[in-house]
Motif scaffolding. Structure first.
Motif, PDB file in Angstrom:
ATOM      1  N   ARG A 262      35.719  57.484 -60.452  1.00  0.00           N
ATOM      2  CA  ARG A 262      36.348  57.198 -61.742  1.00  0.00           C
ATOM      3  C   ARG A 262      37.858  57.059 -61.558  1.00  0.00           C
ATOM      4  NH1 ARG A 262      34.829  58.077 -67.023  1.00  0.00           N
ATOM      5  NH2 ARG A 262      32.997  59.258 -66.314  1.00  0.00           N
ATOM      6  N   ASN A 263      38.396  55.900 -61.960  1.00  0.00           N
ATOM      7  CA  ASN A 263      39.832  55.620 -61.855  1.00  0.00           C
ATOM      8  C   ASN A 263      40.362  55.795 -60.432  1.00  0.00           C
ATOM      9  OD1 ASN A 263      39.987  55.065 -64.627  1.00  0.00           O
ATOM     10  ND2 ASN A 263      40.324  57.233 -65.107  1.00  0.00           N
ATOM     11  N   ALA A 264      39.500  55.644 -59.438  1.00  0.00           N
ATOM     12  CA  ALA A 264      39.933  55.801 -58.046  1.00  0.00           C
ATOM     13  C   ALA A 264      40.919  54.701 -57.673  1.00  0.00           C
ATOM     14  CB  ALA A 264      38.721  55.746 -57.121  1.00  0.00           C
ATOM     15  N   SER A 265      41.836  55.020 -56.770  1.00  0.00           N
ATOM     16  CA  SER A 265      42.746  54.004 -56.246  1.00  0.00           C
ATOM     17  C   SER A 265      41.948  53.029 -55.379  1.00  0.00           C
ATOM     18  CB  SER A 265      43.848  54.660 -55.415  1.00  0.00           C
ATOM     19  OG  SER A 265      43.296  55.237 -54.232  1.00  0.00           O
ATOM     20  N   LEU A 266      42.565  51.889 -55.078  1.00  0.00           N
ATOM     21  CA  LEU A 266      41.876  50.921 -54.241  1.00  0.00           C
ATOM     22  C   LEU A 266      41.573  51.522 -52.864  1.00  0.00           C
ATOM     23  CD1 LEU A 266      40.760  48.045 -54.061  1.00  0.00           C
ATOM     24  CD2 LEU A 266      42.973  47.318 -53.143  1.00  0.00           C
ATOM     25  N   ARG A 267      42.489  52.321 -52.337  1.00  0.00           N
ATOM     26  CA  ARG A 267      42.254  52.943 -51.040  1.00  0.00           C
ATOM     27  C   ARG A 267      41.045  53.877 -51.100  1.00  0.00           C
ATOM     28  NH1 ARG A 267      45.915  53.440 -47.096  1.00  0.00           N
ATOM     29  NH2 ARG A 267      47.674  53.294 -48.557  1.00  0.00           N
ATOM     30  N   GLN A 268      41.003  54.719 -52.115  1.00  0.00           N
ATOM     31  CA  GLN A 268      39.869  55.641 -52.261  1.00  0.00           C
ATOM     32  C   GLN A 268      38.568  54.873 -52.503  1.00  0.00           C
ATOM     33  OE1 GLN A 268      41.519  57.800 -55.566  1.00  0.00           O
ATOM     34  NE2 GLN A 268      42.177  59.533 -54.286  1.00  0.00           N
ATOM     35  N   ALA A 269      38.645  53.855 -53.340  1.00  0.00           N
ATOM     36  CA  ALA A 269      37.439  53.078 -53.661  1.00  0.00           C
ATOM     37  C   ALA A 269      36.909  52.353 -52.421  1.00  0.00           C
ATOM     38  CB  ALA A 269      37.749  52.075 -54.771  1.00  0.00           C
ATOM     39  N   PHE A 270      37.815  51.891 -51.574  1.00  0.00           N
ATOM     40  CA  PHE A 270      37.401  51.176 -50.371  1.00  0.00           C
ATOM     41  C   PHE A 270      36.760  52.138 -49.380  1.00  0.00           C
ATOM     42  CE2 PHE A 270      37.888  48.487 -46.621  1.00  0.00           C
ATOM     43  CZ  PHE A 270      37.647  47.224 -47.141  1.00  0.00           C
ATOM     44  N   GLU A 271      37.364  53.300 -49.200  1.00  0.00           N
ATOM     45  CA  GLU A 271      36.830  54.278 -48.247  1.00  0.00           C
ATOM     46  C   GLU A 271      35.509  54.872 -48.727  1.00  0.00           C
ATOM     47  OE1 GLU A 271      39.813  57.174 -47.417  1.00  0.00           O
ATOM     48  OE2 GLU A 271      41.187  55.738 -46.469  1.00  0.00           O
ATOM     49  N   ARG A 272      35.383  55.060 -50.044  1.00  0.00           N
ATOM     50  CA  ARG A 272      34.169  55.650 -50.607  1.00  0.00           C
ATOM     51  C   ARG A 272      33.154  54.578 -51.016  1.00  0.00           C
ATOM     52  NH1 ARG A 272      37.488  59.787 -54.605  1.00  0.00           N
ATOM     53  NH2 ARG A 272      38.526  60.971 -52.923  1.00  0.00           N
ATOM     54  N   SER A 273      33.557  53.307 -50.923  1.00  0.00           N
ATOM     55  CA  SER A 273      32.706  52.172 -51.290  1.00  0.00           C
ATOM     56  C   SER A 273      32.228  52.280 -52.739  1.00  0.00           C
ATOM     57  CB  SER A 273      31.505  52.060 -50.342  1.00  0.00           C
ATOM     58  OG  SER A 273      30.995  50.753 -50.343  1.00  0.00           O
ATOM     59  N   CYS A 274      33.181  52.423 -53.656  1.00  0.00           N
ATOM     60  CA  CYS A 274      32.870  52.590 -55.080  1.00  0.00           C
ATOM     61  C   CYS A 274      32.449  51.259 -55.709  1.00  0.00           C
ATOM     62  CB  CYS A 274      34.082  53.144 -55.818  1.00  0.00           C
ATOM     63  SG  CYS A 274      34.583  54.792 -55.292  1.00  0.00           S
ATOM     64  N   ASN A 275      31.196  51.158 -56.081  1.00  0.00           N
ATOM     65  CA  ASN A 275      30.695  49.941 -56.715  1.00  0.00           C
ATOM     66  C   ASN A 275      31.409  49.648 -58.028  1.00  0.00           C
ATOM     67  OD1 ASN A 275      28.773  49.457 -54.699  1.00  0.00           O
ATOM     68  ND2 ASN A 275      27.242  50.725 -55.730  1.00  0.00           N
ATOM     69  N   THR A 276      31.647  50.696 -58.795  1.00  0.00           N
ATOM     70  CA  THR A 276      32.203  50.507 -60.134  1.00  0.00           C
ATOM     71  C   THR A 276      33.596  49.898 -60.090  1.00  0.00           C
ATOM     72  OG1 THR A 276      32.928  52.818 -60.032  1.00  0.00           O
ATOM     73  CG2 THR A 276      30.857  52.373 -61.152  1.00  0.00           C
ATOM     74  N   VAL A 277      34.412  50.332 -59.153  1.00  0.00           N
ATOM     75  CA  VAL A 277      35.779  49.815 -59.050  1.00  0.00           C
ATOM     76  C   VAL A 277      35.760  48.334 -58.681  1.00  0.00           C
ATOM     77  CG1 VAL A 277      37.955  49.984 -57.798  1.00  0.00           C
ATOM     78  CG2 VAL A 277      36.744  52.067 -58.470  1.00  0.00           C
ATOM     79  N   PHE A 278      34.946  47.973 -57.686  1.00  0.00           N
ATOM     80  CA  PHE A 278      34.961  46.583 -57.211  1.00  0.00           C
ATOM     81  C   PHE A 278      34.236  45.640 -58.166  1.00  0.00           C
ATOM     82  CE2 PHE A 278      36.178  48.797 -53.389  1.00  0.00           C
ATOM     83  CZ  PHE A 278      37.138  47.947 -52.864  1.00  0.00           C
ATOM     84  N   ALA A 279      33.239  46.120 -58.863  1.00  0.00           N
ATOM     85  CA  ALA A 279      32.612  45.276 -59.881  1.00  0.00           C
ATOM     86  C   ALA A 279      33.621  44.949 -60.971  1.00  0.00           C
ATOM     87  CB  ALA A 279      31.388  45.966 -60.464  1.00  0.00           C
ATOM     88  N   GLY A 280      34.375  45.946 -61.389  1.00  0.00           N
ATOM     89  CA  GLY A 280      35.405  45.719 -62.400  1.00  0.00           C
ATOM     90  C   GLY A 280      36.491  44.771 -61.926  1.00  0.00           C
ATOM     91  N   LEU A 281      36.912  44.934 -60.667  1.00  0.00           N
ATOM     92  CA  LEU A 281      37.927  44.028 -60.122  1.00  0.00           C
ATOM     93  C   LEU A 281      37.404  42.598 -60.059  1.00  0.00           C
ATOM     94  CD1 LEU A 281      39.469  46.143 -57.208  1.00  0.00           C
ATOM     95  CD2 LEU A 281      40.602  45.452 -59.335  1.00  0.00           C
ATOM     96  N   GLY A 282      36.148  42.431 -59.663  1.00  0.00           N
ATOM     97  CA  GLY A 282      35.577  41.094 -59.604  1.00  0.00           C
ATOM     98  C   GLY A 282      35.561  40.415 -60.962  1.00  0.00           C
ATOM     99  N   VAL A 283      35.217  41.165 -62.003  1.00  0.00           N
ATOM    100  CA  VAL A 283      35.204  40.610 -63.354  1.00  0.00           C
ATOM    101  C   VAL A 283      36.620  40.232 -63.777  1.00  0.00           C
ATOM    102  CG1 VAL A 283      34.754  41.148 -65.772  1.00  0.00           C
ATOM    103  CG2 VAL A 283      33.097  41.822 -64.020  1.00  0.00           C
ATOM    104  N   GLU A 284      37.614  41.064 -63.412  1.00  0.00           N
ATOM    105  CA  GLU A 284      39.003  40.754 -63.755  1.00  0.00           C
ATOM    106  C   GLU A 284      39.496  39.500 -63.029  1.00  0.00           C
ATOM    107  OE1 GLU A 284      42.109  43.816 -64.335  1.00  0.00           O
ATOM    108  OE2 GLU A 284      40.595  45.221 -63.568  1.00  0.00           O
ATOM    109  N   VAL A 285      39.147  39.365 -61.765  1.00  0.00           N
ATOM    110  CA  VAL A 285      39.557  38.167 -61.016  1.00  0.00           C
ATOM    111  C   VAL A 285      38.964  36.923 -61.650  1.00  0.00           C
ATOM    112  CG1 VAL A 285      39.359  36.962 -58.805  1.00  0.00           C
ATOM    113  CG2 VAL A 285      39.910  39.400 -58.844  1.00  0.00           C
ATOM    114  N   GLY A 286      37.728  37.017 -62.115  1.00  0.00           N
ATOM    115  CA  GLY A 286      37.061  35.904 -62.761  1.00  0.00           C
ATOM    116  C   GLY A 286      36.250  35.070 -61.786  1.00  0.00           C
ATOM    117  N   ALA A 287      35.298  34.326 -62.339  1.00  0.00           N
ATOM    118  CA  ALA A 287      34.383  33.547 -61.504  1.00  0.00           C
ATOM    119  C   ALA A 287      35.123  32.495 -60.686  1.00  0.00           C
ATOM    120  CB  ALA A 287      33.321  32.885 -62.379  1.00  0.00           C
ATOM    121  N   ARG A 288      36.075  31.815 -61.316  1.00  0.00           N
ATOM    122  CA  ARG A 288      36.790  30.771 -60.582  1.00  0.00           C
ATOM    123  C   ARG A 288      37.610  31.367 -59.447  1.00  0.00           C
ATOM    124  NH1 ARG A 288      40.272  26.536 -63.988  1.00  0.00           N
ATOM    125  NH2 ARG A 288      38.143  26.112 -64.688  1.00  0.00           N
TER     126      ARG A 288
END
Length: 485
Positions: A262-288
């Protein structure tokens, strides 16, 4: 009487002219049809009347030719056939050629006009050139480490040199002995039927011809897209990410295998492989934006040849926001070959640049003279150099203190990313264990190798199948072999 002689002479001239016209018709106009007629064995007899050129690894032949004394005189032989089969393919008198044996067939068989000592020499003399040799980029110790590392498990490994794109290893298991297909007798027929009927598909080159859901290894691409887009500026700043994360427009809740996402930094999310953080980032980046990022790494490209064809890795540009969240963590319709994921790791190691991978260093004549060389390879900028630097930092953290500790090599800097990809209806299939990585020796100025390893389902509990547990040790062995550790 003289008149009759003149008529007979004219008739003979007419017959001679007709004979010449017919000969020209057969030898010129209809020659291609006769040459391709399956009933004509002369091309095959000529083709196998001389030894085939060799495929070389580190200066040593991994192929050869055996004199059978029959009409189709020479059969192909292979050294360490199962280990090198994903590189060489097979050359069979009955079933044709595959992989390098097919892509470089003109050189190996002696049919390439460039092998002639002089232009049009063979057209005049009707001679056939000795088969040329194909010098590969394969690193024998890396190939052996990958093959032994996979052992009896189903999976694949691809390793490349980041700065050049040279393919250092291509391994697929289970494998087969291509030498058993070389002839045209009953043994070859039995082997062909057995291999084609085997449910494990040993002739499938999983390193380049099979695509898998890449799972969390795709988070490297998502992180690159988010960093390039400026959505994350500080690797250690908390992100606005829920745990669990509800996919947009649905009631589906995405969870994590690790705590503290929850609210993990990118470093923490990458090391812990947090699905929730990267799914949210993908939606923010957008499909294009995420599609463009994936395509810069090589996804959705069906033109790649190494020199044989590579199955295109895919990222779905038409995904809605919920599907995009799953795509961002390497699920939904996202698919990748091990070679593609090795290219992703290599781009991080090479300052954001992707070098087109290649397997043939050069081709040579039987006497050793060079026919063609690889030369410089096209380069594509997959991400900004600053983004690549930050991703290298994130990937080294995964190995140093995250889920990729099994890939650590003493005296070397290693970066990696684990992945455990779900598949099947309702994710009921046995997961695929992934690991992508790169390594740099203490005395090296740049990373020397990038690796992607995938291990398919095994007869084990789902909880025992992880990228760090199954695939990371295989990748480590390959990297250590290249670094000579």
């Amino acid at each position: 009487m003289t008149r009759h002689i003149r008529h007979a002479a004219a008739f003979c001239v007419l017959l001679l002219a007709a004979l010449l016209v017919n000969a020209a018709r057969v030898q010129v106009v209809q020659a291609p049809r006769y040459a391709t007629n399956p009933a004509d064995r002369r091309p095959d007899i000529a083709r196998y009347q001389q030894p085939r050129g060799d495929i070389l690894v580190a200066g040593e032949s991994v192929t050869g030719s055996r004199d059978t004394g029959e009409h189709l005189r020479y059969e192909r032989t292979y050294a360490d056939g199962p280990m090198y089969a994903p590189v060489t393919g097979f050359a069979s008198q009955e079933y044709g050629t595959t992989l390098l044996e097919h892509a470089e067939d003109a050189v190996l068989s002696g049919a390439d006009p460039l092998l002639a000592p002089l232009p049009l020499w063979n057209d005049v003399t009707q001679a056939r050139n000795p088969g040329g040799d194909v010098v590969t980029t394969v690193h024998p110790a890396a190939q052996r480490a990958a093959y032994r590392g996979l052992g009896g498990r189903t999976g694949a490994v691809a390793a490349i040199e980041p700065a050049t794109g040279r393919i250092l290893a291509l391994v697929s298991t289970p494998s087969y002995d291509p030498g058993k297909l070389s002839g045209n007798g009953k043994d070859a027929l039995r082997t062909w039927r057995r291999l084609n009927g085997d449910p494990d598909r040993p002739m499938l080159n999983r390193a380049v011809r099979r695509t898998y859901p890449p799972g969390s290894t795709f988070k490297v691409v998502t992180a690159a897209a988010a960093l390039d887009a400026g959505l994350v500026r500080d690797l250690d700043a908390p992100t606005r990410s829920a745990d669990p994360y509800t996919l947009p427009g649905t009631r589906t809740r995405l969870t994590n295998e690790s705590e503290g996402c929850r609210n993990a930094s990118l470093r923490q999310a990458f090391e812990r492989s947090c699905n929730t953080v990267f799914a949210g980032l993908g939606v923010e980046v957008g499909a294009r934006g995420l599609t463009a990022a994936a395509e810069r790494f090589g996804f959705n490209d069906d033109r790649l040849r190494v020199p044989f064809s590579v199955a295109p890795s895919s990222f779905d540009p038409s995904a809605d926001r919920a599907q995009l969240g799953l795509s961002a963590i390497g699920q939904y319709n996202t698919r990748a070959t091990p070679l593609q994921m090795a290219m992703v790791a290599a781009a991080v190691a090479n300052g954001g640049q992707v070098r087109t991978p290649y397997l043939v260093e050069r081709t040579t004549r039987a006497g050793g003279g060079t026919v063609a060389a690889a030369g410089s390879r096209p380069v594509r900028q997959a991400m900004r150099p600053a983004t690549a630097t930050r991703l290298k930092e994130l990937m080294t953290g995964v190995v140093r203190s995250g889920t990729g500790a099994n890939a650590a090599i003493r005296g070397a800097v290693v970066g990696g990313k684990t992945g455990t990809a779900q598949h099947g209806v309702g994710n009921t299939g046995t997961p695929y264990a992934w690991f992508v990585s790169w390594a740099q020796g203490a005395r090296d100025l740049e990373p020397k190798v990038a690796v992607a390893a995938v291990v398919e389902g095994a007869a084990a509990d789902h909880g025992d199948i992880t990228g760090g547990g199954l695939a990371a040790p295989v990748a480590r062995a390959v990297m250590a072999a290249v670094l000579d550790r």
